[in-house]
Design a protein around this motif. Sequence first.
Motif, PDB file in Angstrom:
ATOM      1  N   GLY A  91      14.340  -0.506  -8.827  1.00 42.10           N
ATOM      2  CA  GLY A  91      14.854  -0.033  -7.455  1.00 42.10           C
ATOM      3  C   GLY A  91      14.513   1.077  -7.317  1.00 42.10           C
ATOM      4  O   GLY A  91      14.122   1.384  -6.004  1.00 42.10           O
ATOM      5  N   TRP A  92      14.650   2.233  -8.098  1.00 45.84           N
ATOM      6  CA  TRP A  92      13.981   3.658  -7.870  1.00 45.84           C
ATOM      7  C   TRP A  92      12.415   3.629  -7.679  1.00 45.84           C
ATOM      8  O   TRP A  92      12.086   4.502  -6.645  1.00 45.84           O
ATOM      9  N   LEU A  93      11.974   2.814  -8.286  1.00 33.22           N
ATOM     10  CA  LEU A  93      10.512   2.746  -8.071  1.00 33.22           C
ATOM     11  C   LEU A  93      10.208   2.231  -6.658  1.00 33.22           C
ATOM     12  O   LEU A  93       9.320   2.916  -5.872  1.00 33.22           O
ATOM     13  N   ASN A  94      10.927   1.267  -6.435  1.00 30.19           N
ATOM     14  CA  ASN A  94      10.489   0.624  -4.823  1.00 30.19           C
ATOM     15  C   ASN A  94      11.032   1.742  -3.865  1.00 30.19           C
ATOM     16  O   ASN A  94      10.287   1.738  -2.789  1.00 30.19           O
ATOM     17  N   ALA A  95      12.012   2.183  -4.069  1.00 29.81           N
ATOM     18  CA  ALA A  95      12.628   3.342  -3.248  1.00 29.81           C
ATOM     19  C   ALA A  95      11.625   4.349  -3.115  1.00 29.81           C
ATOM     20  O   ALA A  95      11.338   4.897  -2.015  1.00 29.81           O
ATOM     21  N   THR A  96      10.981   4.875  -4.058  1.00 32.01           N
ATOM     22  CA  THR A  96      10.096   5.974  -4.022  1.00 32.01           C
ATOM     23  C   THR A  96       8.840   5.545  -3.317  1.00 32.01           C
ATOM     24  O   THR A  96       8.309   6.487  -2.342  1.00 32.01           O
ATOM     25  N   CYS A  97       8.556   4.539  -3.427  1.00 28.11           N
ATOM     26  CA  CYS A  97       7.213   3.966  -2.892  1.00 28.11           C
ATOM     27  C   CYS A  97       7.471   3.854  -1.118  1.00 28.11           C
ATOM     28  O   CYS A  97       6.879   4.258  -0.497  1.00 28.11           O
ATOM     29  N   THR A  98       8.580   3.262  -0.998  1.00 24.72           N
ATOM     30  CA  THR A  98       9.106   3.094   0.370  1.00 24.72           C
ATOM     31  C   THR A  98       9.360   4.556   1.174  1.00 24.72           C
ATOM     32  O   THR A  98       8.918   4.845   2.225  1.00 24.72           O
ATOM     33  N   TYR A  99      10.111   5.540   0.432  1.00 26.75           N
ATOM     34  CA  TYR A  99      10.471   6.749   1.097  1.00 26.75           C
ATOM     35  C   TYR A  99       9.043   7.334   1.263  1.00 26.75           C
ATOM     36  O   TYR A  99       8.561   8.332   2.245  1.00 26.75           O
ATOM     37  N   TYR A 100       8.218   7.344   0.297  1.00 29.52           N
ATOM     38  CA  TYR A 100       6.547   7.909   0.643  1.00 29.52           C
ATOM     39  C   TYR A 100       5.809   7.265   1.837  1.00 29.52           C
ATOM     40  O   TYR A 100       5.311   8.210   2.685  1.00 29.52           O
ATOM     41  N   GLY A 101       5.913   6.121   1.949  1.00 26.25           N
ATOM     42  CA  GLY A 101       5.460   5.255   3.065  1.00 26.25           C
ATOM     43  C   GLY A 101       5.933   5.924   4.485  1.00 26.25           C
ATOM     44  O   GLY A 101       5.325   5.856   5.208  1.00 26.25           O
ATOM     45  N   LEU A 102       7.430   6.266   4.389  1.00 23.93           N
ATOM     46  CA  LEU A 102       8.101   6.622   5.605  1.00 23.93           C
ATOM     47  C   LEU A 102       7.784   8.079   5.870  1.00 23.93           C
ATOM     48  O   LEU A 102       8.227   8.531   6.699  1.00 23.93           O
ATOM     49  N   GLY A 103       7.203   8.683   5.085  1.00 27.31           N
ATOM     50  CA  GLY A 103       6.893  10.382   5.097  1.00 27.31           C
ATOM     51  C   GLY A 103       8.058  11.062   4.655  1.00 27.31           C
ATOM     52  O   GLY A 103       8.080  12.158   4.971  1.00 27.31           O
ATOM     53  N   TRP A 104       9.032  10.372   4.082  1.00 29.21           N
ATOM     54  CA  TRP A 104      10.216  11.365   3.332  1.00 29.21           C
ATOM     55  C   TRP A 104       9.943  11.892   2.154  1.00 29.21           C
ATOM     56  O   TRP A 104      10.853  12.878   1.814  1.00 29.21           O
ATOM     57  N   LEU A 105       8.904  11.526   1.532  1.00 30.15           N
ATOM     58  CA  LEU A 105       8.408  12.316   0.403  1.00 30.15           C
ATOM     59  C   LEU A 105       7.187  12.559   0.582  1.00 30.15           C
ATOM     60  O   LEU A 105       6.164  11.951   1.149  1.00 30.15           O
ATOM     61  N   GLN A 106       6.408  13.997  -0.077  1.00 27.78           N
ATOM     62  CA  GLN A 106       5.384  14.569   0.093  1.00 27.78           C
ATOM     63  C   GLN A 106       4.516  13.718  -1.177  1.00 27.78           C
ATOM     64  O   GLN A 106       5.015  13.117  -2.063  1.00 27.78           O
ATOM     65  N   LEU A 107       3.225  13.768  -1.123  1.00 26.04           N
ATOM     66  CA  LEU A 107       2.495  13.329  -2.272  1.00 26.04           C
ATOM     67  C   LEU A 107       2.973  13.831  -3.458  1.00 26.04           C
ATOM     68  O   LEU A 107       3.024  12.860  -4.582  1.00 26.04           O
ATOM     69  N   ASP A 108       3.108  15.185  -3.562  1.00 25.07           N
ATOM     70  CA  ASP A 108       3.210  15.578  -5.344  1.00 25.07           C
ATOM     71  C   ASP A 108       4.642  15.153  -5.671  1.00 25.07           C
ATOM     72  O   ASP A 108       4.956  14.775  -6.828  1.00 25.07           O
ATOM     73  N   GLN A 109       5.782  15.153  -4.613  1.00 28.07           N
ATOM     74  CA  GLN A 109       6.978  14.734  -4.753  1.00 28.07           C
ATOM     75  C   GLN A 109       7.043  13.191  -5.406  1.00 28.07           C
ATOM     76  O   GLN A 109       7.635  12.770  -6.257  1.00 28.07           O
TER      77      GLN A 109
END
Length: 82
Positions: free
Chosen positions: A17-35
């Motif tokens: 779940g955390w892995l899927n959320a991380t990928c989703t949040y990155y795709g939405l622009g909520w996380l930067q590349l390094d984060q």
Amino acid sequence: MPALGDLEIKLRGEAQGWLNATCTYYGLGWLQLDQGRQALKRLMLLMTAHQIGDLDVEQVKAAALARDPGCKAIWPESIDEN
């Protein structure tokens, strides 16, 4: 496949779940590349350290990238990289 204990099943689902959320949040622009890369590295370390059931890092990576191909941009080459 050997039966997993309740705790192992919970940890496995939580990690996925955390892995899927991380990928989703990155795709939405909520996380930067390094984060995003750091978060995925930590998740892979957690899964490897706890040997959660038969969870294989390569299987997890393949499933995550099939679900969200954009996640490849933040996927660490190895969990040992800084």
